[in-house]
Design a protein around this motif. Structure first.
Motif, PDB file in Angstrom:
ATOM      1  N   GLU A   1       0.826  -1.199   0.000  1.00 46.30           N
ATOM      2  CA  GLU A   1       0.000   0.000   0.000  1.00 46.30           C
ATOM      3  C   GLU A   1       0.866   1.258   0.000  1.00 46.30           C
ATOM      4  O   GLU A   1       0.548   2.247  -0.660  1.00 46.30           O
TER       5      GLU A   1
ATOM      6  N   ARG B   1       2.099   1.848  -3.487  1.00 44.27           N
ATOM      7  CA  ARG B   1       1.019   2.371  -4.321  1.00 44.27           C
ATOM      8  C   ARG B   1       0.768   3.853  -4.043  1.00 44.27           C
ATOM      9  O   ARG B   1       0.560   4.654  -4.949  1.00 44.27           O
ATOM     10  N   LEU B   2       0.817   4.212  -2.768  1.00 50.97           N
ATOM     11  CA  LEU B   2       0.572   5.598  -2.387  1.00 50.97           C
ATOM     12  C   LEU B   2       1.640   6.523  -2.974  1.00 50.97           C
ATOM     13  O   LEU B   2       1.322   7.596  -3.509  1.00 50.97           O
TER      14      LEU B   2
ATOM     15  N   HIS C   1       1.012   6.894  -6.613  1.00 52.81           N
ATOM     16  CA  HIS C   1      -0.135   7.777  -6.860  1.00 52.81           C
ATOM     17  C   HIS C   1       0.303   9.244  -6.770  1.00 52.81           C
ATOM     18  O   HIS C   1      -0.096  10.081  -7.589  1.00 52.81           O
TER      19      HIS C   1
ATOM     20  N   ARG D   1       2.287  10.143  -9.794  1.00 54.84           N
ATOM     21  CA  ARG D   1       1.396  10.298 -10.947  1.00 54.84           C
ATOM     22  C   ARG D   1       0.752  11.679 -10.952  1.00 54.84           C
ATOM     23  O   ARG D   1       0.643  12.325 -12.001  1.00 54.84           O
TER      24      ARG D   1
ATOM     25  N   VAL E   1      -1.475  11.054 -19.820  1.00 53.18           N
ATOM     26  CA  VAL E   1      -1.424  10.519 -18.455  1.00 53.18           C
ATOM     27  C   VAL E   1      -1.540   8.995 -18.466  1.00 53.18           C
ATOM     28  O   VAL E   1      -0.948   8.300 -17.643  1.00 53.18           O
ATOM     29  N   LYS E   2      -2.282   8.483 -19.439  1.00 49.99           N
ATOM     30  CA  LYS E   2      -2.509   7.037 -19.511  1.00 49.99           C
ATOM     31  C   LYS E   2      -1.219   6.250 -19.703  1.00 49.99           C
ATOM     32  O   LYS E   2      -1.170   5.052 -19.448  1.00 49.99           O
ATOM     33  N   GLU E   3      -0.204   6.915 -20.194  1.00 53.18           N
ATOM     34  CA  GLU E   3       1.045   6.203 -20.472  1.00 53.18           C
ATOM     35  C   GLU E   3       1.974   6.119 -19.270  1.00 53.18           C
ATOM     36  O   GLU E   3       3.054   5.550 -19.362  1.00 53.18           O
TER      37      GLU E   3
ATOM     38  N   ASP F   1       3.412   4.530 -16.231  1.00 47.92           N
ATOM     39  CA  ASP F   1       3.419   3.173 -15.663  1.00 47.92           C
ATOM     40  C   ASP F   1       4.044   3.175 -14.265  1.00 47.92           C
ATOM     41  O   ASP F   1       4.861   4.034 -13.952  1.00 47.92           O
ATOM     42  N   ASP F   2       3.682   2.174 -13.488  1.00 44.80           N
ATOM     43  CA  ASP F   2       4.295   2.031 -12.168  1.00 44.80           C
ATOM     44  C   ASP F   2       5.781   1.728 -12.314  1.00 44.80           C
ATOM     45  O   ASP F   2       6.204   1.059 -13.258  1.00 44.80           O
ATOM     46  N   TYR F   3       6.521   2.177 -11.333  1.00 46.39           N
ATOM     47  CA  TYR F   3       7.967   1.953 -11.356  1.00 46.39           C
ATOM     48  C   TYR F   3       8.444   1.617  -9.947  1.00 46.39           C
ATOM     49  O   TYR F   3       8.090   2.304  -8.990  1.00 46.39           O
ATOM     50  N   PHE F   4       9.192   0.552  -9.843  1.00 45.93           N
ATOM     51  CA  PHE F   4       9.799   0.181  -8.565  1.00 45.93           C
ATOM     52  C   PHE F   4      11.104  -0.542  -8.864  1.00 45.93           C
ATOM     53  O   PHE F   4      11.128  -1.504  -9.622  1.00 45.93           O
TER      54      PHE F   4
ATOM     55  N   ARG G   1       6.868   5.980 -14.327  1.00 48.23           N
ATOM     56  CA  ARG G   1       7.740   6.251 -15.462  1.00 48.23           C
ATOM     57  C   ARG G   1       6.901   6.403 -16.713  1.00 48.23           C
ATOM     58  O   ARG G   1       5.769   5.890 -16.781  1.00 48.23           O
TER      59      ARG G   1
ATOM     60  N   GLU H   1       7.414   6.103 -20.998  1.00 48.76           N
ATOM     61  CA  GLU H   1       8.375   5.579 -21.957  1.00 48.76           C
ATOM     62  C   GLU H   1       8.477   6.457 -23.196  1.00 48.76           C
ATOM     63  O   GLU H   1       7.467   6.949 -23.702  1.00 48.76           O
TER      64      GLU H   1
ATOM     65  N   TYR I   1      11.543   9.219 -15.484  1.00 49.72           N
ATOM     66  CA  TYR I   1      11.137   8.552 -14.251  1.00 49.72           C
ATOM     67  C   TYR I   1      10.898   9.589 -13.161  1.00 49.72           C
ATOM     68  O   TYR I   1      11.693  10.528 -13.013  1.00 49.72           O
TER      69      TYR I   1
END
Lengths: 188, 267
Positions: free
Chosen positions: A29, A32-33, A36, A39, A59-61, A63-66, A78, A80, A88
């Motif tokens: 969590e 994710r926070l 968010h 984003r 905005v749709k592009e 992606d999560d990054y970890f 991130r 692309e 990033y």
């Protein structure tokens, strides 16, 4: 081993068994926070980034990054740039530097070291690069302990540094080889 | 004659040494930090649960006369349990088959830039599990006269075999001499940033479901049943693969609230 060590080990093990899943859920969590929040900032600055990079990102592009290594953990988002790499936006947590354990961090990533060499060679007069490697140009804002709740503002400032660097360099497109058309064609 | 020492033999020893290297002094083992984090997560969860009902109601109203699929428990349907990759692929293929062509399909995978003249045109028959010497692909969608959308579907975290699999499929498309190959990796989590995807573009299930929700919202007036089927698919993915729910599990309430907010933002 003496009894004190064995007792400590037993207690650690028992607490771990009882807490592990809850801790794992809390970490998920937390990631994710952070993503968010990243984003939110990236969305707010996307028009300026599009202009500086010659892109048409939406905005749709995002992606999560970890990513993590021995020294740092990076959590965020991130976007692309096909054929080049991407941008990033993240929270960097450092084990290495005790004086700078948290950073709001934005970096430009290239998939190959022979892309945009001119940009990588620039020192950055207005916005000095805070981290440079063969693949990444990073712009960080150290996040003081008492300013952690203001992470989004600090990330926003890091984006401003990246934008200043790209804009003072004449835009990203200028540094790309003829065969790289951002956003459409992959490099052969 | 002077013989060079065999330095290669030392590699193993150096690797063993590097294992022993400790960059920071070890801290005493304790769960204190974890318990602090868990405590904060519980506070956030309680706050989010208070807002979840409103988020569900708002989403429900947006999708009327249909409803919010997270209110329907899709977690116990055998077809849709988490490891049924084929079921998800089958249903997704069916949804794509109902779409008119590139203009509707490609934006689902953030490939809007690819919708150019040469790719305009109807989608051909959506194919599942196409076998070749390179393996068995999940979904293939011929688009127009020159395009081929190939979707590799993953419902679990990807393993170390992923790059070689994508490499094989990229070769398969190259062997077919497709002029406009569009390669998509659909998964729950983005792969490591430095991983070579061999021309594949990653799309998350979360992003796909948000776009499918928006699509269903657009077509519900004219194609109510199809919109309903798409929303149920979204609900299944969201509950089983992404952990969103009308009755979320521990620490997933805020994620569900944010998700419901985000899909409606672009309606």
């Amino acid at each position: 081993m003496n009894n004190e060590v064995l007792d400590g080990e037993r207690e650690f093990f028992v607490t771990g068994v009882r807490t592990y899943l809850e801790a794992d859920d809390a970490m998920t969590e937390f990631r994710r926070l952070v993503q968010h929040k990243c984003r939110t900032v990236a969305s707010r600055r996307l028009d300026e980034l599009n202009q500086a990079c010659g892109m048409h990102w939406t905005v749709k592009e995002l992606d999560d990054y970890f990513e993590k290594n021995d020294k740092n953990h990076y959590l965020g988002k991130r976007i692309e740039a096909k054929g080049f790499g991407g941008v990033y936006f993240c929270l960097r947590l450092s084990r290495e530097d005790a004086s700078r354990p948290f950073d709001a961090f934005v970096y430009l990533y290239r998939i190959r070291k022979d892309l945009a060499n001119g940009l990588w060679d620039r020192p950055g007069a207005i916005a000095p690069v805070t981290y440079k490697s063969g693949h990444s140009l990073g712009f960080g804002r150290p996040l003081p302990e008492d300013k952690i709740p203001d992470f989004e503002d600090y990330l926003d400032q890091a984006v401003t540094l990246l934008l200043a660097f790209i804009n003072e360099s004449g835009g990203l497109q200028k540094y790309l080889a003829q065969n790289v058309k951002l956003g459409t064609d992959a490099i052969k | 004659m002077k013989v060079s020492p065999s330095y290669a033999r030392l590699t193993e020893a150096f690797l063993a040494w590097s294992e022993l290297h400790v960059s920071a002094p070890p801290k005493p083992r304790s769960w204190d930090s974890v318990q602090l984090l868990v405590g904060s997560a519980k506070v956030l969860d309680n706050y989010a649960l208070e807002h979840l009902e409103k988020a569900l109601a708002d989403s429900n109203a947006e999708l009327a006369p249909l409803g919010e699929p997270l209110k329907l428990n899709l977690g116990k349907h055998r077809w849709l349990s988490a490891d049924r990759e084929e079921s998800y692929s089958d249903w997704l293929a069916w949804i794509l088959q109902g779409m008119s062509g590139a203009a509707e399909i490609l934006p689902l995978y953030a490939l809007s830039d690819e919708v150019t003249g040469e790719l305009l045109g109807p989608a051909g028959t959506v194919r599942r599990e196409v076998r070749s010497q390179h393996g068995r692909t999940d979904i293939e969608v011929p688009i127009g006269k020159q395009g081929l959308l190939l979707i590799e579907v993953k419902v679990r975290n990807t393993g170390s075999e992923l790059p070689s699999q994508l490499d094989r499929y990229a070769h398969k498309v190259a062997d077919q001499h497709v002029e406009r190959p569009l390669l998509v990796l659909l998964g729950t989590e983005a792969p490591e940033p430095n991983l070579d995807l061999f021309g594949f573009t990653f799309t998350s299930w979360e992003a796909l479901c948000q776009r499918l929700r928006q699509y269903a919202h657009r077509v519900k007036e004219s194609e109510l049943l199809r919109a309903a089927a798409i929303l149920i698919f979204c609900g299944a993915v969201e509950q089983n693969l992404l952990g969103f729910s009308g009755s979320p599990r521990r620490f997933r309430a805020m994620a569900t609230v944010n998700y419901l907010h985000d899909w409606r933002c672009e309606v």
